[in-house]
Scaffold this motif. Structure first.
Motif, short mmCIF file in Angstrom:
data_model
loop_
_atom_site.label_atom_id
_atom_site.label_comp_id
_atom_site.label_asym_id
_atom_site.label_seq_id
_atom_site.Cartn_x
_atom_site.Cartn_y
_atom_site.Cartn_z
N GLU A 192 12.24 20.00 -7.46
CA GLU A 192 13.06 19.02 -8.17
C GLU A 192 12.26 17.74 -8.32
O GLU A 192 11.77 17.17 -7.33
CB GLU A 192 14.36 18.74 -7.42
N VAL A 193 12.09 17.30 -9.56
CA VAL A 193 11.31 16.11 -9.87
C VAL A 193 12.16 15.17 -10.70
O VAL A 193 12.62 15.54 -11.79
CB VAL A 193 10.01 16.48 -10.63
N LEU A 194 12.42 14.00 -10.17
CA LEU A 194 13.23 12.99 -10.87
C LEU A 194 14.56 13.58 -11.32
O LEU A 194 15.04 13.31 -12.43
CB LEU A 194 12.46 12.40 -12.05
N VAL A 198 12.01 22.02 -11.95
CA VAL A 198 10.80 22.40 -12.66
C VAL A 198 10.14 23.56 -11.93
O VAL A 198 10.30 23.72 -10.71
CB VAL A 198 9.79 21.23 -12.76
N LEU A 210 10.51 23.71 -17.88
CA LEU A 210 11.73 22.95 -17.73
C LEU A 210 12.84 23.57 -18.57
O LEU A 210 12.56 24.22 -19.59
CB LEU A 210 11.52 21.49 -18.17
N ARG A 235 11.03 10.66 -21.45
CA ARG A 235 11.52 11.34 -20.25
C ARG A 235 10.59 12.47 -19.83
O ARG A 235 10.29 12.64 -18.65
CB ARG A 235 12.92 11.89 -20.53
N GLU A 238 7.53 10.94 -18.31
CA GLU A 238 7.82 10.41 -16.97
C GLU A 238 7.71 11.53 -15.93
O GLU A 238 7.13 11.33 -14.85
CB GLU A 238 9.22 9.81 -16.97
N ILE A 239 8.27 12.68 -16.25
CA ILE A 239 8.20 13.81 -15.32
C ILE A 239 6.77 14.33 -15.22
O ILE A 239 6.29 14.69 -14.13
CB ILE A 239 9.16 14.92 -15.77
N ARG A 240 6.05 14.37 -16.33
CA ARG A 240 4.67 14.84 -16.31
C ARG A 240 3.80 13.98 -15.40
O ARG A 240 2.98 14.50 -14.61
CB ARG A 240 4.09 14.84 -17.74
N VAL A 243 4.67 14.76 -11.76
CA VAL A 243 4.31 16.08 -11.26
C VAL A 243 2.80 16.29 -11.19
O VAL A 243 2.33 17.18 -10.46
CB VAL A 243 4.98 17.17 -12.14
#
Length: 372
Positions: A192-194, A198, A210, A235, A238-240, A243
């Motif tokens: 779980e990321v933000l 994933v 995702l 968004r 941001e996740i990239r 991670v």
């Protein structure tokens, strides 16, 4: 280096233009390029016409998929025919990156190597063992060579390319963890990321899988629609960025990996539908090794991909049809899950390629003057 000064201001460098899979690029023999990396990159930027989003003053097509380079040489490694280095030339900035591999451009390496005399052709099918320098891994391409000559015409069709061509079958060997050090770089099938689930997989290409619905989209949008969605892009990025370190890639702000693949239930007969950021543009189809990593994720029980594909249990062998914006990408996968730690035993697929031009590329002498 075989260069020719053709007039008072330009030099000509041997080069071929080839379509490999659903990409297009410039193919060079390593011996025809500068040994110094900075000098090489200066030349390649000029050859492509970068930095310029149109790449109007070079051979690039104004898109990452048509601004690629293959550098090939005869290999000195046991059991290997040629070494292949992939380089991504960015249209919008003065950057040449070797931080990823490219399986589409790889499809043209076998024919190019045979055409240039690096690998002797045999009657029927010529196998070309290729060492992929970017990821320290091996692939074998099987090229049709009737009469000892490369054949480009045939019945094979791949989505994203008009018409049919001769098939080039490619088997990947030992590509798992080639960029991140492990098939599952985080050690988990799901993280779980933000606030978003994933699945991070590296089977030749670092990919983050995702669920498209977690981003308020269907996963069936066109690449243009996704690229116009500024909130979505922010968004995903941001996740990239979050991670990247988890995948042993460090700060990925200026890197081309990991790719971000938004998945949705298949609707055209495949196993899963994809829309993939590479990482800031949306792929018109899907990259070869990106498809391999997504297909691998489908084989991992409990992964984001397996959940979306509706696979409660997965076997050891599966032909995975990955849907993308222009059709399908079929990957033959075998994964051994018997030990608790998944081990990929087979990743194979079909591509096509075609020689478009062979000759010389002209650049201004100023882009070559330090290479004399």
């Amino acid at each position: 280096m075989r260069t020719t000064r053709v007039n008072n201001s330009e030099v000509a460098v041997p080069c071929a233009v080839m379509r490999g899979g659903t990409s297009k690029g410039l193919y060079f023999l390593e011996s025809d390029l500068p040994r110094d990396r900075a000098a090489r990159d200066t030349f390649l930027l000029a050859a492509m016409g970068s930095p310029d989003v149109r790449e109007i003053d070079g051979m690039g097509g104004g898109h990452p998929l048509t601004s690629k380079v293959a550098v090939v040489k005869k290999s000195e490694r046991d059991g290997i025919d040629v070494d292949y280095l992939f380089l991504q030339v960015w249209p919008d900035r003065a950057e040449v990156s070797d931080q990823q591999n490219c399986g589409n451009i790889l499809a043209g390496v076998g024919p190019f190597a045979i055409e240039k005399g690096l690998v002797p052709a045999v009657e029927g099918i010529t196998s070309v063992a290729i060492y992929m320098e970017n990821t320290d891994s091996k692939a074998t391409a099987f090229v049709e060579t009737p009469g000892g000559v490369v054949n480009y015409a045939g019945p094979a069709r791949i989505d994203g390319v008009p018409g049919t061509h001769a098939p080039i079958n490619i088997n990947f060997e030992d590509v798992a963890g080639s960029s991140c050090g492990a098939l599952l770089p985080t050690g988990n099938v799901v993280d779980e990321v933000l606030g978003v689930q994933v699945s991070c997989v590296d089977n030749g290409m670092p990919v983050v899988c995702l669920n498209a619905s977690d981003f308020g989209i269907t996963g069936y949008e066109t690449p243009a629609e996704l690229e116009a969605n500024a909130e979505l892009k922010a968004r995903v990025e941001e996740i990239r960025l979050a991670v990247g370190p988890m995948m042993n890639l460090g700060d990925v702000t200026n890197k081309t990996v990991p790719k971000m693949s938004l998945l949705a239930p298949a609707r055209d007969g495949g196993l899963v539908a994809t829309r993939t950021f590479i990482p800031h543009r949306v792929h018109e189809s899907i990259g070869v090794l990106g498809a391999v990593s997504v297909a691998t994720a489908c084989m991992l029980e409990g992964s984001v991909a397996a959940q979306i594909a509706g696979l409660d249990t997965v076997g050891s062998s599966l032909e995975v049809e990955v849907e993308h914006p222009t059709g399908f990408f079929t990957v033959q996968m075998e994964v051994d899950n018997s030990t608790g730690t998944p081990v990929v035993t087979k990743s194979a697929l079909l591509r096509t390629a075609r020689m478009l031009m062979s000759g010389s590329i002209y650049v201004l002498e100023s882009a070559w003057e330090n290479n004399a």
